[in-house]
Design an enzyme around this catalytic site. Sequence first.
Site, short mmCIF file in Angstrom:
data_model
loop_
_atom_site.label_atom_id
_atom_site.label_comp_id
_atom_site.label_asym_id
_atom_site.label_seq_id
_atom_site.Cartn_x
_atom_site.Cartn_y
_atom_site.Cartn_z
CE LYS A 112 -4.11 -2.22 1.43
NZ LYS A 112 -3.72 -3.48 1.38
C1 PLP Z 1 -4.39 -4.68 0.62
C2 PLP Z 1 -3.43 -5.95 0.35
C3 PLP Z 1 -3.68 -6.80 -0.75
C4 PLP Z 1 -4.79 -6.77 -1.66
O1 PLP Z 1 -4.82 -5.78 -2.44
P1 PLP Z 1 -6.04 -5.41 -3.15
O2 PLP Z 1 -5.68 -4.21 -4.00
O3 PLP Z 1 -7.17 -4.66 -2.29
O4 PLP Z 1 -6.80 -6.42 -4.02
C5 PLP Z 1 -2.85 -7.84 -0.54
N1 PLP Z 1 -1.84 -8.26 0.07
C6 PLP Z 1 -1.63 -7.17 1.06
C7 PLP Z 1 -0.21 -7.35 1.99
C8 PLP Z 1 -2.29 -5.96 1.14
O5 PLP Z 1 -2.06 -5.28 2.16
#
Ligand code: PLP
Length: 489
Positions: A112
């Site tokens: 993120k």
């Molecule tokens: C948010 C997240 C995901 C999922 O990603 P999306 O964009 O919501 O599909 C997968 N792995 C981790 C570690 C995350 O923080």
Amino acid sequence: MKYVSTRGGDQRISSAEAIKKGIADNGGLFVPEYIPRLSTDGIIALAPLPYAERAAAILSLFLDDYDKEKLLCFCRDAYKESSFPGGAAPVTELYENGYMLELFHGPTCAFKDMALQIMPRLLSEALKMTGEEKTAFILVATSGDTGKAALEGYRDVDGVKIKVFYPSDGVSDIQKLQMSSQEGANVSVQAINGNFDDCQNGVKKIFSDKELNEKLYEAGYILTSANSINWGRLAPQIVYYISAYLDLYNAGKIQKGEKITFCVPTGNFGNILAGFIAAKMGLPVNRFICASNKNNVLTDFFATGVYDRNREFFKTVSPSMDILISSNLERLLYFFAGPEKTRGYMASLNETGKYAVDADTLSAICEYFDAGYTDEEGTASRIKAAWRESGRLIDTHTAVALDCAKRLGKPGEKIVTVSTASAYKFAADVTAALGGEVKYDRGTLSPLYSLSELTKTEIPAPLAALAAKKIRFSGTVEKEEMPETLFGD
Ligand SMILES: *Cc1c(COP(=O)(O)O)cnc(C)c1O
């Protein structure tokens, strides 16, 4: 380039306005009116550039109302070496024809950061570009990862203030420590006596409370959110798919124009959707494998065309993928079925918890997508296998994707597994998967030390630094008290 709603209507606005608003007036998500195209030569021309310059070149195609020089400054600042030591999105080789796109080298050790390090700069600029005089007040309800990444991204950004609510018993000890020790003059963090839904509902209530919004306006604030449906979070994610291709090309692993496959651990569908947009721009992609955990609502959707959230919800060791409504799937529906049908699907989802796309739409989608899922046992054994066979420490989310890539990959197919978090972020479960034991003799950070001792690997610096951090935010309030806390600091 203008942005329109996935549910149709005549709202048509600039990218700065779309980033400031977050969601369309009719409840839809903003999408660009068309996807800019890059030729294979145009893509390869970006190969000599560092990540920040690749990012600026690609973002400027979508954010064409922003000044190009400024975009470049934002990218350089967001993806600087001190925030992403060793590079923003390196690609490493894992096994023959198998690669890993590592998106966890940022300040909070999860993917993120890739979007949340740059989005605050885009929002701050959008406020200036649209003549906004108020401070943007960002509210986030979090079950862990997003809250910390948002706090880190928005700290000390001009014209912005951020408050994060989390359930006092719904996040891990390490996540709690990460948030309650957050630095920055414009941040605050509040624990709520309740679960994640209480937090989320509390924030939704605040957004829809007219009187409260007027009071905040008088105090100098407009409310906004930082969640993954904002175009400002999605656009920066397109970059690393193209960058991964260029890195493989530079390393001589693929020829110019050769197609590759991406396998993505998926929750809200934002990450994988960004990859799809890169493919629509012209990136040579074979297919995308959508990897889910036991909450496999997406696996069923790609197999049958029916999206049905009426099912049991499982708490798994990959909590960021424990999601039954994947909000960004709405954008995919828009690209394949258009605004009228999308509006219908979303109305149906709202009323009955499900919808079904027609056979033509499903088969068009399946030209690009495959899907699979991995259960808890499969996740643990994949973590163990990656460590034994390749000496690679992977987190629980990455393990789900790697397991799907290994099972669904075809002979000779070049697959990039997208790695979304450092194993240390989920140290207790990774330690258990490796057959180790967490000894809780060193307080909250015990899982970090246990994993480090077991594998003789180093704790990533941002997590190791937690040991010396001071708690700034303590205390818990009832969910009814959430609005009052907005006026405190
Ligand atoms: C948010 C997240 C995901 C999922 O990603 P999306 O964009 O919501 O599909 C997968 N792995 C981790 C570690 C995350 O923080």
